[in-house]
Design a protein around this motif. Structure first.
Motif, PDB file in Angstrom:
ATOM      1  N   LEU A   1       0.846  -1.198   0.000  1.00 32.94           N
ATOM      2  CA  LEU A   1       0.000   0.000   0.000  1.00 32.94           C
ATOM      3  C   LEU A   1       0.880   1.246   0.000  1.00 32.94           C
ATOM      4  N   ARG A   2       0.612   2.146  -0.906  1.00 29.54           N
ATOM      5  CA  ARG A   2       1.327   3.423  -0.935  1.00 29.54           C
ATOM      6  C   ARG A   2       0.452   4.463  -0.251  1.00 29.54           C
ATOM      7  N   ILE A   3       0.963   5.017   0.839  1.00 29.34           N
ATOM      8  CA  ILE A   3       0.199   5.964   1.648  1.00 29.34           C
ATOM      9  C   ILE A   3       0.938   7.294   1.677  1.00 29.34           C
ATOM     10  N   ALA A   4       0.210   8.353   1.397  1.00 29.42           N
ATOM     11  CA  ALA A   4       0.782   9.696   1.385  1.00 29.42           C
ATOM     12  C   ALA A   4       0.072  10.562   2.408  1.00 29.42           C
TER      13      ALA A   4
ATOM     14  N   ASP B   1       8.244  28.123  -7.235  1.00 23.31           N
ATOM     15  CA  ASP B   1       7.043  28.493  -7.984  1.00 23.31           C
ATOM     16  C   ASP B   1       6.201  27.302  -8.417  1.00 23.31           C
ATOM     17  N   THR B   2       6.675  26.077  -8.164  1.00 25.44           N
ATOM     18  CA  THR B   2       5.864  24.895  -8.484  1.00 25.44           C
ATOM     19  C   THR B   2       5.222  24.288  -7.234  1.00 25.44           C
ATOM     20  N   ARG B   3       5.378  24.916  -6.095  1.00 26.47           N
ATOM     21  CA  ARG B   3       4.770  24.406  -4.863  1.00 26.47           C
ATOM     22  C   ARG B   3       3.250  24.589  -4.902  1.00 26.47           C
ATOM     23  N   TRP B   4       2.518  23.622  -4.390  1.00 29.26           N
ATOM     24  CA  TRP B   4       1.075  23.793  -4.250  1.00 29.26           C
ATOM     25  C   TRP B   4       0.643  23.772  -2.786  1.00 29.26           C
ATOM     26  N   SER B   5       1.621  23.730  -1.896  1.00 25.80           N
ATOM     27  CA  SER B   5       1.393  23.879  -0.456  1.00 25.80           C
ATOM     28  C   SER B   5       2.715  24.319   0.155  1.00 25.80           C
ATOM     29  N   ASP B   6       2.657  24.845   1.387  1.00 28.30           N
ATOM     30  CA  ASP B   6       3.912  25.158   2.070  1.00 28.30           C
ATOM     31  C   ASP B   6       4.525  23.910   2.704  1.00 28.30           C
ATOM     32  N   HIS B   7       3.800  22.794   2.673  1.00 31.53           N
ATOM     33  CA  HIS B   7       4.311  21.492   3.100  1.00 31.53           C
ATOM     34  C   HIS B   7       4.571  20.625   1.869  1.00 31.53           C
ATOM     35  N   ALA B   8       5.396  19.592   2.030  1.00 27.85           N
ATOM     36  CA  ALA B   8       5.609  18.606   0.977  1.00 27.85           C
ATOM     37  C   ALA B   8       4.918  17.301   1.364  1.00 27.85           C
ATOM     38  N   PRO B   9       4.403  16.564   0.387  1.00 29.14           N
ATOM     39  CA  PRO B   9       3.823  15.257   0.688  1.00 29.14           C
ATOM     40  C   PRO B   9       4.884  14.306   1.239  1.00 29.14           C
ATOM     41  N   VAL B  10       4.481  13.486   2.189  1.00 31.80           N
ATOM     42  CA  VAL B  10       5.331  12.437   2.750  1.00 31.80           C
ATOM     43  C   VAL B  10       4.715  11.099   2.343  1.00 31.80           C
ATOM     44  N   VAL B  11       5.496  10.253   1.686  1.00 33.32           N
ATOM     45  CA  VAL B  11       4.989   9.025   1.075  1.00 33.32           C
ATOM     46  C   VAL B  11       5.796   7.837   1.559  1.00 33.32           C
ATOM     47  N   ALA B  12       5.119   6.715   1.827  1.00 40.48           N
ATOM     48  CA  ALA B  12       5.794   5.457   2.147  1.00 40.48           C
ATOM     49  C   ALA B  12       4.890   4.307   1.734  1.00 40.48           C
ATOM     50  N   GLU B  13       5.491   3.116   1.650  1.00 38.55           N
ATOM     51  CA  GLU B  13       4.736   1.925   1.284  1.00 38.55           C
ATOM     52  C   GLU B  13       4.748   0.932   2.446  1.00 38.55           C
ATOM     53  N   TYR B  14       3.661   0.167   2.544  1.00 36.94           N
ATOM     54  CA  TYR B  14       3.484  -0.773   3.647  1.00 36.94           C
ATOM     55  C   TYR B  14       2.962  -2.100   3.116  1.00 36.94           C
ATOM     56  N   ALA B  15       3.640  -3.180   3.469  1.00 34.20           N
ATOM     57  CA  ALA B  15       3.240  -4.515   3.027  1.00 34.20           C
ATOM     58  C   ALA B  15       2.122  -5.026   3.925  1.00 34.20           C
ATOM     59  N   ILE B  16       0.913  -5.031   3.391  1.00 35.31           N
ATOM     60  CA  ILE B  16      -0.270  -5.468   4.151  1.00 35.31           C
ATOM     61  C   ILE B  16      -0.951  -6.593   3.386  1.00 35.31           C
ATOM     62  N   GLY B  17      -1.413  -7.595   4.100  1.00 34.44           N
ATOM     63  CA  GLY B  17      -2.147  -8.680   3.462  1.00 34.44           C
ATOM     64  C   GLY B  17      -1.236  -9.748   2.889  1.00 34.44           C
TER      65      GLY B  17
END
Length: 299
Positions: free
Chosen positions: A6-9, A283-299
């Motif tokens: 699962l890729r969760i952001a 100038d390409t930012r769409w928030s003052d934060h950046a997305p944080v992404v990770a993957e998790y092996a579930i199932g």
């Protein structure tokens, strides 16, 4: 939900309508997450659905219109959703939402959290943050019980260690890096059942309550949660997740790492491919934060 991990952001969008106008949709298409947790939505469910067509969205809006707001969006519907933090007296609207996802016979609980910013020496602003952190610590104990798979994500508005803030020396007396705030993370992230050592005074002349977290955890034992970002990157500065929109903070990477993936002890070994999706330019930012992404092996 998917046969791959699962890729969760997680992303503080700084207003869902503004983020959608500035390019959030293109990032979603490229990053291809299965689940997205959002903070500081500053809108209603209808605004989220307009910004994220085709996604299944649950949300908790703030009682203060135009403020806070958290949500969880997924490609498939969650099994159960909850807004469950503290008692009725806790000021938490628009700041905590949970969803359970059934994947391959396992249950994963995902949380989107938006902790108060706070303000040092201003009780009206800092006291709600203390109360929220108290409730969050208690709820995380419950979420991790009996080997459960749980992930707390979001803008937690605390830099845990000097590695998490570029200008940490200038912030030891400010909300977001107060010793008492950082002590919560000491307890949450110390291995389960082990004594919490805390952090000694950091920097010459910075001792006592200014920077020493140990007194706030005397006799406490750890909860065993894992900071997925720190585990992935080790003892390095950052990678930061928030930069002020003012001045040259983004260009000089003068940031804070305050957006987290915190994995329960059972989930942490299943994490991989953590990253911060920092925009290529101011100038390409769409928030003052950046997305944080990770993957998790579930199932």
């Amino acid at each position: 939900m998917t046969s791959r991990p699962l890729r969760i952001a997680s992303i503080n969008v700084n207003g869902i309508r503004a983020a959608a106008r500035k390019g959030m949709g293109a990032w979603l298409e490229e990053a291809a997450p299965d689940i997205v947790t959002l903070q500081e939505v500053r809108g209603e469910l209808e605004h989220l659905e307009e910004a994220m067509p085709g996604w299944r969205v649950i949300a908790d809006a703030s009682l203060q219109k135009g403020r806070a707001g958290v949500a969880i969006a997924s490609r498939e519907e969650c099994a159960i959703s909850r807004v469950e933090l503290g008692d009725d007296g806790l000021e938490s609207s628009g700041r905590w939402i949970e969803a359970d996802f059934e994947v391959g016979g396992e249950t994963l609980t995902v949380v989107s959290a938006y902790v108060f910013t706070g303000e040092a020496e201003t009780p009206a602003k800092q006291d709600p943050k203390w109360a929220f952190l108290d409730a969050m610590e208690h709820r995380m104990t419950e979420l991790a019980a009996d080997g459960a798979l749980a992930l707390v994500t979001g803008d937690l508005n605390v830099g845990h260690r000097p590695l998490d803030i570029r200008n940490w020396k200038g912030n030891v007396k400010k909300a977001g890096f107060l010793a008492r705030e950082r002590a919560y993370f000491d307890r949450i992230l110390t291995p389960a059942g082990e004594p919490v050592a805390g952090q000694e005074g950091i920097g010459r002349g910075m001792v006592g309550e200014l920077s020493d977290t140990r007194s706030y955890s005397a006799g406490a034992t750890g909860l065993g949660w894992v900071d997925v970002g720190r585990a992935a990157h080790g003892e390095v500065d950052g990678p930061y997740t928030w930069w002020s929109m003012r001045g040259k903070a983004f260009d000089t990477d003068t940031g804070w790492r305050i957006d987290y993936h915190l994995a329960s002890p059972a989930l942490a070994p299943r994490a991989s491919n953590y990253r911060v999706d920092r925009a290529p330019s101011y100038d390409t930012r769409w928030s003052d934060h950046a997305p944080v992404v990770a993957e998790y092996a579930i199932g």
